[in-house]
Every structure is written in structure tokens, then in C-alpha cells.
Design an enzyme around this catalytic site. Structure first.
Site, PDB file in Angstrom:
ATOM      1  N   HIS A 220       0.815  -1.220   0.000  1.00 25.22           N
ATOM      2  CA  HIS A 220       0.000   0.000   0.000  1.00 25.22           C
ATOM      3  C   HIS A 220       0.851   1.274   0.000  1.00 25.22           C
ATOM      4  CE1 HIS A 220      -3.430  -2.577   1.111  1.00 25.22           C
ATOM      5  NE2 HIS A 220      -2.761  -3.009   2.158  1.00 25.22           N
TER       6      HIS A 220
HETATM    7  O1  RIB Z   1      -5.122   0.159   4.697  1.00 24.64           O
HETATM    8  C1  RIB Z   1      -3.730   0.140   4.496  1.00 24.64           C
HETATM    9  C2  RIB Z   1      -3.071   1.180   5.342  1.00 24.64           C
HETATM   10  O2  RIB Z   1      -3.308   0.898   6.701  1.00 24.64           O
HETATM   11  C3  RIB Z   1      -1.530   1.190   5.178  1.00 24.64           C
HETATM   12  O3  RIB Z   1      -1.051   2.501   5.397  1.00 24.64           O
HETATM   13  C4  RIB Z   1      -1.071   0.298   6.284  1.00 24.64           C
HETATM   14  O4  RIB Z   1       0.236   0.619   6.746  1.00 24.64           O
HETATM   15  C5  RIB Z   1      -2.069   0.622   7.358  1.00 24.64           C
HETATM   16  O5  RIB Z   1      -1.620   1.798   8.018  1.00 24.64           O
END
Ligand code: RIB
Ligand code: CA
Length: 310
Positions: A240
Site C-alpha cells: 500500500h
Molecule cells: O489500509 C492500508 C493502510 O493501513 C496502510 O497505510 C497500512 O500501513 C495501514 O496503516
């Protein structure tokens, strides 16, 4: 001239890879890490941020602890995804570099005020509590922000922490609503694109052969992947947060639209939802570039090439 950025983070294995990508990319000048409570409580995210910097041999990057809870709500964490430490997958030594004495919100305000307008970008990859608090306390800095490239939200991909909400927005929807209403230039890297940034076994093994840092990335990915494999049946872990950094380096790898994005803060079942008007039916003014696609091969080649430089 390298682009000046502040990464606001809640490490998190994927946050760690995003930080390493920034450190390995000469296009970016990382002014500091501001840390927020999110995946795990603030004390742990503040320690994890320093562990990652020391792994990369970059004790010169200052780390500032920020808000330890959302603006209005109780903190929701994600140990079920990231492990109790927030960086499960490999044991890293306790950090020896200090936390800065200044609060993260003050660092964000002071940095934006001390640099020319439009020369510092913010890269929030956790809940938006620090960013919203800085904007609340010093509205003058909003116009000075070059761009906000944030990982958060979802629309077609729906939520990952509730059926409607992605984690970063869900933790502090009031903060997110303030940031999206601020008027700053915002690019959103939501689950719609990050779920297309899935690691492959070949890439993870390529990382593992890169030495100490690559081994850490491979071990974090192995740990992080199990959650998405069990939940989505997906092969590979969605990286992500690196998407929010990669956008600033190679925007050509991504595709999206400039649309209206509102944050639900009062829904019984939908609080934390990013209501993305992809088809332009609301009549509401566009306020964010909402990214939906990525050249995943190009993204992982970029990650490999930049992490190999560290
Ligand atoms: O949903 C994904 C996000 O939530 C990313 O930033 C992961 O590190 C968590 O913080
Ligand atoms: Ca994160």
C-alpha cells in the site's frame, strides 16, 4: 533539484518499504519522519520509524512523535495485520537514535513556514491526525503545501477494516474530512490501486538476495502477506504505502481522475468511507486526484532498483 518531502507514518511493514523507497530515490529529499498512532500505538510506531532508518544507515533523518490518538475517537490499531510490534517478520535492534524533542505537528508547521511556498510535499501513509491537527493549528500552511500524496481510502475496492472503510481513513475520519476539505492539492492512492500492487514470490526472493535490507523487506512481506492471503485469497502482499511515494517519483506508472472525494463521518455502517464521485454524478467540486490503476511491473522494478541502492 530533489523534491522535499515529509513522510507521516505509522510503521507498519508497508510503511517501512515506503520509507526505504524514499531513501533510495535521489528525486526525493526526505526532511523528516513524523509519526502517528495507527497500525500500533505511538510508542511503537515511533520506535519502528527509527528502526527502519537505522537499518538503512540513515540516523541523520529526524523523527518526530506526533498524535497518540485520533482527533475525536478512540484509537483503533491493526496488530492483527502487522503483528504486536507493528514490524513483525524480522527482529531489528532497538533504536539508539533519539526522537526529536519537537512535536510532529510543530515540525510540519515550522517546515512549511520556513520553506518557500509550493516546495514541500506531505506524504501521509497512516491516519491523518497529525496533518489535520497542523492544518487546524496553522491554516496559513495549507497554501504552502506543494502536494499531499496519501495512501488511504477505497471506492470500488470497498473497505479493509470495515465493509465500507479503509484503515487509515477509518481510524480518524474527522481528520481525513478536514484534510480533504482543506483545499490543498491531494493525490489519493486508495485500495483500488494498492490491491493491484501485489508482491510476487519471484520479487520477494529477488529482495531476499539483496543483503540485509532486502532480507528485511522480504521478511516483512512474508509476514504481511499471510493476512491478505487468508482474507482475499490473494497471492502476494499489497504494498500500500510505497504507492504514495512512488507517485511522486514516477507518476507515469499510475492512472486516475480528478474527482470529488468526501469522507463519511456520521454513517452507522459507513463511517470512514471515502465517497469517491468517479462518475461525476454529485455535482460537488473535484478536490482530489483519485488513483485507480498502476503499472505493477514498473512499480516493482522501481522498488527493486531503489532498494538495491541502499
Ligand atoms: O489500509 C492500508 C493502510 O493501513 C496502510 O497505510 C497500512 O500501513 C495501514 O496503516
Ligand atoms: Ca501505514
Amino acid at each position: 533539484m530533489a523534491r522535499k518531502i515529509i513522510i507521516d507514518t505509522d510503521p507498519g511493514q508497508d510503511d517501512a518499504v515506503a520509507i526505504l523507497l524514499a531513501l533510495g530515490s535521489p528525486e526525493l529529499d526526505l526532511l523528516g519522519l513524523t509519526v502517528v498512532a495507527g497500525n500500533v500505538p505511538l510508542a511503537r510506531t515511533a520506535g519502528n520509524a527509527r528502526k527502519v532508518l537505522e537499518l538503512a544507515g540513515r540516523r541523520d533523518i529526524p523523527v518526530f512523535a506526533g498524535c497518540d490518538r485520533p482527533i475525536r475517537r478512540r484509537l483503533v490499531t491493526a496488530e492483527h495485520v502487522h503483528g504486536a510490534s507493528g514490524l513483525d517478520g524480522i527482529e531489528l535492534p532497538e533504536p539508539t537514535m533519539p526522537l526529536q524533542s519537537a512535536h510532529a505537528v510543530d515540525f510540519i508547521i515550522d517546515t512549511l513556514r520556513s520553506h518557500d511556498p509550493g516546495t514541500v510535499s506531505l506524504v501521509p501513509i497512516g491516519p491523518l491526525t497529525n496533518i489535520a491537527t497542523a492544518f487546524q493549528r496553522a491554516p496559513d500552511i495549507i497554501a504552502r503545501v506543494q502536494e499531499i500524496s496519501l495512501m488511504g481510502g477505497a471506492y470500488f475496492e470497498v473497505g479493509n477494516i470495515t465493509p465500507a472503510a479503509e484503515f487509515n481513513i477509518h481510524v480518524d475520519p474527522e481528520a481525513a474530512a478536514q484534510v480533504f476539505a482543506s483545499g490543498a492539492e491531494i493525490t489519493v492512492l486508495p485500495l483500488d490501486v494498492t490491491h493491484k500492487a501485489l508482491t510476487s514470490r519471484a520479487w520477494v526472493e529477488r529482495m531476499r538476495r539483496l543483503g540485509r535490507i532486502g532480507e528485511a523487506v522480504a521478511s516483512w512481506t512474508d509476514f504481511f502477506e499471510r493476512y491478505d492471503r487468508e482474507k482475499y485469497g490473494s497471492l502476494g502482499a499489497p504494498l500500500h504505502d510505497p504507492c504514495a511515494v512512488a507517485w511522486l517519483i514516477r507518476p507515469d506508472l499510475f492512472a486516475g481522475r480528478f474527482i470529488n472525494v468526501e469522507i463519511e463521518t456520521e454513517g452507522t455502517y459507513t463511517t470512514g468511507m471515502t465517497v469517491a464521485d468517479w462518475w461525476g454524478v454529485s455535482g460537488r467540486a473535484p478536490n482530489a486526484t483519485f488513483i485507480r490503476d498502476v503499472d505493477a511491473g514498473g512499480l516493482f522494478d522501481l522498488l527493486s532498483e531503489r532498494i538495491a541502492r541502499l
